[in-house]
Write a protein that holds these residues in place. Structure first.
Motif, short mmCIF file in Angstrom:
data_model
loop_
_atom_site.label_atom_id
_atom_site.label_comp_id
_atom_site.label_asym_id
_atom_site.label_seq_id
_atom_site.Cartn_x
_atom_site.Cartn_y
_atom_site.Cartn_z
N ASP A 114 32.91 55.24 36.50
CA ASP A 114 33.01 53.79 36.36
C ASP A 114 34.15 53.19 37.20
O ASP A 114 34.66 52.12 36.87
CB ASP A 114 33.18 53.38 34.88
CG ASP A 114 32.03 53.86 34.02
OD1 ASP A 114 30.87 53.78 34.49
OD2 ASP A 114 32.28 54.31 32.90
N THR A 115 34.55 53.89 38.25
CA THR A 115 35.54 53.33 39.18
C THR A 115 34.94 53.38 40.59
O THR A 115 33.98 54.10 40.85
CB THR A 115 36.85 54.13 39.17
OG1 THR A 115 36.61 55.46 39.66
CG2 THR A 115 37.43 54.20 37.77
N GLU A 116 35.54 52.60 41.49
CA GLU A 116 35.03 52.55 42.86
C GLU A 116 35.25 53.85 43.60
O GLU A 116 34.43 54.26 44.42
CB GLU A 116 35.70 51.39 43.60
CG GLU A 116 35.17 51.19 45.01
CD GLU A 116 35.81 49.99 45.68
OE1 GLU A 116 35.56 49.80 46.89
OE2 GLU A 116 36.55 49.25 45.00
#
Length: 317
Positions: A114-116
């Motif tokens: 859920d992070t870039e």
């Protein structure tokens, strides 16, 4: 012949059959760390990949593998703040950037769920059975393995020997990048080396790679500036006693108007390699020829003078 006589005969054959002699091991000789056709590091890496493939825990976010940071050799300090070291991170394959005779370069995104995340370039040397290291004999001068068995395998180009050569290329490139990045050379940051895979800083914007110098059509002023940057890079390498060894407009990138040098597995130690000065001079002539073909006057490149200057910087006058 009676049954017990037959059994005695078989026992005699089993106990008296000559055994294959084995070479004696001296007390001070280290235990072997390699066996068969794979290096020990590659064997461990493949075993870990198999273990990950059969794990019951799904990799989150559709990733292709868990981060290999904990098992890898790490890049130099100070480490850029974009390097992700968390073991909970996952790697996701984004596609292939470049294919070559020795290795392929893939695009990989590493990040926590859920992070870039961060986009990296993964350079992966191929398996020994399909690897073709062109003109490697000259580059390998000055690089020596401790074990005579390994040296013989490399010289004979057996399957085991080719695997050792591949490992040497990966180690040589990672070591050179680490050394050069530390002294401020225009190279991508080497994030980690895991077996024959090197993860590197991705030079580009988003998922678009920076163009090779060969793809650029610079205006006269930019052409001059790129040449001066290239000459400065050659001087910095010479100050470290190194030559690229295979320099061309295809292994220089133009990243945000700056020259960046890549593809350093064949980096040459100018002092230790008997042909070091020839590699150095060839690098200069090759790249200067490209600049001449784009319209840069030879009086600006001053190739003979630059070669002599590099020799002096390297302490070889």
């Amino acid at each position: 012949m009676r049954k017990h006589d037959l059994e005695d005969s078989h026992a005699f054959e089993k106990t008296d059959r000559p055994r294959r002699s084995r070479r004696a091991r001296f007390d001070d000789e280290p235990e072997p760390t390699r066996g068969g056709r794979l290096t020990e590091a590659e064997r461990v890496r493949l075993a870990r990949l198999r273990e990950d493939a059969y794990t019951e825990t799904a990799i989150p976010g559709g990733g292709d593998r868990w981060s290999t940071w904990d098992e890898a050799e790490h890049g130099p300090h100070p480490r850029p703040d974009w390097v992700i070291t968390e073991l909970a991170a996952v790697d996701t394959e984004l596609g292939i950037l470049k294919t070559g005779k020795e290795a392929d370069v893939h695009l990989v995104r590493r990040g926590l769920p859920d992070t870039e995340g961060t986009v990296l370039a993964a350079k992966r040397y191929r398996s020994g059975e399909h690897r073709l290291f062109h003109r490697d004999a000259g580059y390998l001068e000055g690089r020596r393995m401790r074990r005579s068995r390994e040296m013989r395998a490399m010289e004979s180009r057996s399957s085991f020997g080719r695997n050792l050569i591949a490992e040497q290329w990966a180690v040589a490139e990672f070591t050179a990048l680490s050394r050069l990045w530390t002294v401020g050379a225009p190279v991508p940051y080497p994030v980690q080396r895991d077996g024959t895979e090197i993860l590197l800083e991705f030079l580009g914007d988003g998922e678009t790679a920076a163009p090779r110098l060969a793809q650029v059509r610079p205006e006269p002023e930019q052409l001059r500036e790129l040449w001066f940057q290239t000459a400065a890079m050659l001087e910095l390498l010479a100050s470290q006693g190194l030559a690229h060894g295979d320099l061309s407009a295809y292994n220089l990138l133009v990243h945000r108007e700056r020259i960046m040098v890549i593809d350093l597995p064949q980096v040459v130690d100018i002092v230790a390699n008997p042909g070091g000065l020839e590699f150095l001079a060839r690098d200069v002539r090759n790249i200067a020829t490209w600049f001449h073909s784009r319209g840069l006057p030879e009086r600006l490149t001053a190739v003979p003078e630059l070669i002599e200057e590099l020799r002096e910087i390297a302490g070889l006058r």
